[in-house]
Design a protein around this motif. Structure first.
Motif, PDB file in Angstrom:
ATOM      1  N   LEU A   1     -56.234  32.646   7.496  1.00 24.96           N
ATOM      2  CA  LEU A   1     -57.274  31.620   7.627  1.00 24.96           C
ATOM      3  C   LEU A   1     -57.108  30.790   8.891  1.00 24.96           C
ATOM      4  N   LEU A   2     -55.873  30.512   9.282  1.00 25.61           N
ATOM      5  CA  LEU A   2     -55.646  29.767  10.521  1.00 25.61           C
ATOM      6  C   LEU A   2     -56.120  30.570  11.727  1.00 25.61           C
ATOM      7  N   GLN A   3     -55.885  31.881  11.707  1.00 24.10           N
ATOM      8  CA  GLN A   3     -56.342  32.712  12.824  1.00 24.10           C
ATOM      9  C   GLN A   3     -57.855  32.870  12.811  1.00 24.10           C
ATOM     10  N   ALA A   4     -58.442  32.991  11.626  1.00 25.63           N
ATOM     11  CA  ALA A   4     -59.895  33.166  11.535  1.00 25.63           C
ATOM     12  C   ALA A   4     -60.630  31.900  11.959  1.00 25.63           C
ATOM     13  N   SER A   5     -60.047  30.751  11.694  1.00 20.66           N
ATOM     14  CA  SER A   5     -60.703  29.487  12.067  1.00 20.66           C
ATOM     15  C   SER A   5     -60.322  29.027  13.468  1.00 20.66           C
ATOM     16  N   ARG A   6     -59.530  29.858  14.149  1.00 20.43           N
ATOM     17  CA  ARG A   6     -59.078  29.553  15.513  1.00 20.43           C
ATOM     18  C   ARG A   6     -58.382  28.203  15.601  1.00 20.43           C
ATOM     19  N   ALA A   7     -57.482  27.976  14.663  1.00 21.16           N
ATOM     20  CA  ALA A   7     -56.684  26.748  14.678  1.00 21.16           C
ATOM     21  C   ALA A   7     -55.755  26.779  15.894  1.00 21.16           C
ATOM     22  N   ASP A   8     -55.351  25.614  16.345  1.00 17.90           N
ATOM     23  CA  ASP A   8     -54.493  25.497  17.514  1.00 17.90           C
ATOM     24  C   ASP A   8     -53.140  26.145  17.220  1.00 17.90           C
ATOM     25  N   TYR A   9     -52.768  27.111  18.044  1.00 22.16           N
ATOM     26  CA  TYR A   9     -51.504  27.816  17.828  1.00 22.16           C
ATOM     27  C   TYR A   9     -50.315  26.893  18.060  1.00 22.16           C
ATOM     28  N   TYR A  10     -50.455  25.883  18.883  1.00 26.08           N
ATOM     29  CA  TYR A  10     -49.338  25.001  19.222  1.00 26.08           C
ATOM     30  C   TYR A  10     -49.128  23.897  18.191  1.00 26.08           C
ATOM     31  N   ASN A  11     -49.916  23.904  17.155  1.00 28.35           N
ATOM     32  CA  ASN A  11     -49.700  22.989  16.047  1.00 28.35           C
ATOM     33  C   ASN A  11     -48.402  23.393  15.344  1.00 28.35           C
ATOM     34  N   PRO A  12     -47.521  22.445  15.015  1.00 31.87           N
ATOM     35  CA  PRO A  12     -46.248  22.801  14.369  1.00 31.87           C
ATOM     36  C   PRO A  12     -46.428  23.544  13.040  1.00 31.87           C
ATOM     37  N   LEU A  13     -47.465  23.207  12.284  1.00 29.95           N
ATOM     38  CA  LEU A  13     -47.715  23.911  11.022  1.00 29.95           C
ATOM     39  C   LEU A  13     -48.080  25.366  11.286  1.00 29.95           C
ATOM     40  N   SER A  14     -48.942  25.594  12.264  1.00 33.05           N
ATOM     41  CA  SER A  14     -49.338  26.960  12.608  1.00 33.05           C
ATOM     42  C   SER A  14     -48.146  27.769  13.100  1.00 33.05           C
TER      43      SER A  14
ATOM     44  N   GLY B   1     -45.486  41.890  11.514  1.00 39.70           N
ATOM     45  CA  GLY B   1     -45.130  42.678  12.686  1.00 39.70           C
ATOM     46  C   GLY B   1     -45.049  44.163  12.401  1.00 39.70           C
ATOM     47  N   LEU B   2     -44.623  44.523  11.193  1.00 41.36           N
ATOM     48  CA  LEU B   2     -44.570  45.933  10.813  1.00 41.36           C
ATOM     49  C   LEU B   2     -45.958  46.553  10.798  1.00 41.36           C
ATOM     50  N   PHE B   3     -46.936  45.802  10.347  1.00 46.94           N
ATOM     51  CA  PHE B   3     -48.299  46.319  10.248  1.00 46.94           C
ATOM     52  C   PHE B   3     -49.041  46.232  11.575  1.00 46.94           C
ATOM     53  N   GLN B   4     -48.650  45.300  12.442  1.00 43.50           N
ATOM     54  CA  GLN B   4     -49.314  45.194  13.738  1.00 43.50           C
ATOM     55  C   GLN B   4     -48.983  46.383  14.629  1.00 43.50           C
ATOM     56  N   GLY B   5     -47.886  47.071  14.328  1.00 47.56           N
ATOM     57  CA  GLY B   5     -47.513  48.237  15.129  1.00 47.56           C
ATOM     58  C   GLY B   5     -48.528  49.361  15.033  1.00 47.56           C
ATOM     59  N   PHE B   6     -49.088  49.598  13.850  1.00 46.02           N
ATOM     60  CA  PHE B   6     -50.038  50.708  13.712  1.00 46.02           C
ATOM     61  C   PHE B   6     -51.470  50.257  13.465  1.00 46.02           C
ATOM     62  N   LEU B   7     -51.695  48.998  13.156  1.00 44.55           N
ATOM     63  CA  LEU B   7     -53.073  48.520  13.021  1.00 44.55           C
ATOM     64  C   LEU B   7     -53.604  47.922  14.313  1.00 44.55           C
ATOM     65  N   GLY B   8     -52.730  47.757  15.275  1.00 39.74           N
ATOM     66  CA  GLY B   8     -53.164  47.246  16.569  1.00 39.74           C
ATOM     67  C   GLY B   8     -53.279  45.737  16.582  1.00 39.74           C
ATOM     68  N   PRO B   9     -53.783  45.206  17.689  1.00 40.19           N
ATOM     69  CA  PRO B   9     -53.913  43.754  17.810  1.00 40.19           C
ATOM     70  C   PRO B   9     -55.050  43.213  16.952  1.00 40.19           C
ATOM     71  N   VAL B  10     -55.250  41.943  17.071  1.00 36.05           N
ATOM     72  CA  VAL B  10     -56.278  41.261  16.289  1.00 36.05           C
ATOM     73  C   VAL B  10     -57.648  41.812  16.660  1.00 36.05           C
ATOM     74  N   ALA B  11     -58.430  42.174  15.653  1.00 36.83           N
ATOM     75  CA  ALA B  11     -59.784  42.678  15.868  1.00 36.83           C
ATOM     76  C   ALA B  11     -60.754  41.505  15.792  1.00 36.83           C
ATOM     77  N   GLY B  12     -61.136  40.998  16.931  1.00 37.70           N
ATOM     78  CA  GLY B  12     -62.016  39.835  16.940  1.00 37.70           C
ATOM     79  C   GLY B  12     -61.260  38.610  16.440  1.00 37.70           C
ATOM     80  N   ARG B  13     -61.849  37.931  15.465  1.00 32.52           N
ATOM     81  CA  ARG B  13     -61.185  36.758  14.893  1.00 32.52           C
ATOM     82  C   ARG B  13     -60.344  37.110  13.683  1.00 32.52           C
ATOM     83  N   PHE B  14     -60.459  38.327  13.181  1.00 39.01           N
ATOM     84  CA  PHE B  14     -59.805  38.677  11.930  1.00 39.01           C
ATOM     85  C   PHE B  14     -58.603  39.581  12.178  1.00 39.01           C
ATOM     86  N   ASP B  15     -57.476  39.191  11.634  1.00 43.87           N
ATOM     87  CA  ASP B  15     -56.238  39.939  11.781  1.00 43.87           C
ATOM     88  C   ASP B  15     -56.069  40.845  10.569  1.00 43.87           C
TER      89      ASP B  15
END
Length: 99
Positions: free
Chosen positions: A29-42, A54-68
């Protein structure tokens, strides 16, 4: 008395898995709403969930648009594994796949 101890342990493990699933969905939800990455909570949520995602990002690739999709896949697989593990611990065995 051993049955209550096993039940309490099962509830504790289930609670910890559900908290981690909550963090995975919060990351999505933080990635979909484009929350500030530099926020300590994020940053905390990303650091906690990165080993599994990270295990799934290896074969699913990078973020597709706003949805990871890697985050959703990690949450889905973690929940399925936890349900199967709980069934195995309580003695029911693996649930039938069609059901």
């Amino acid at each position: 008395m051993g049955n209550e101890l096993g039940s309490a342990g099962l509830m504790l493990v289930n609670t910890l898995i559900n908290i981690y699933l909550f963090l995975l969905m919060l990351r999505f939800l933080l990635q979909a709403s484009r929350a500030d990455y530099y926020n300590p909570l994020s940053q905390s949520v990303v650091k906690i969930t990165q080993p599994v995602v990270g295990l799934f990002q290896g074969f699913l690739g990078p973020v597709a648009g706003r949805f990871d999709l890697a985050t959703l896949a990690a949450g889905f697989v973690l929940k399925v594994v936890s349900i199967i593990a709980i069934f195995m611990v309580i003695g029911v065995g693996m649930p039938p796949l069609p059901g």
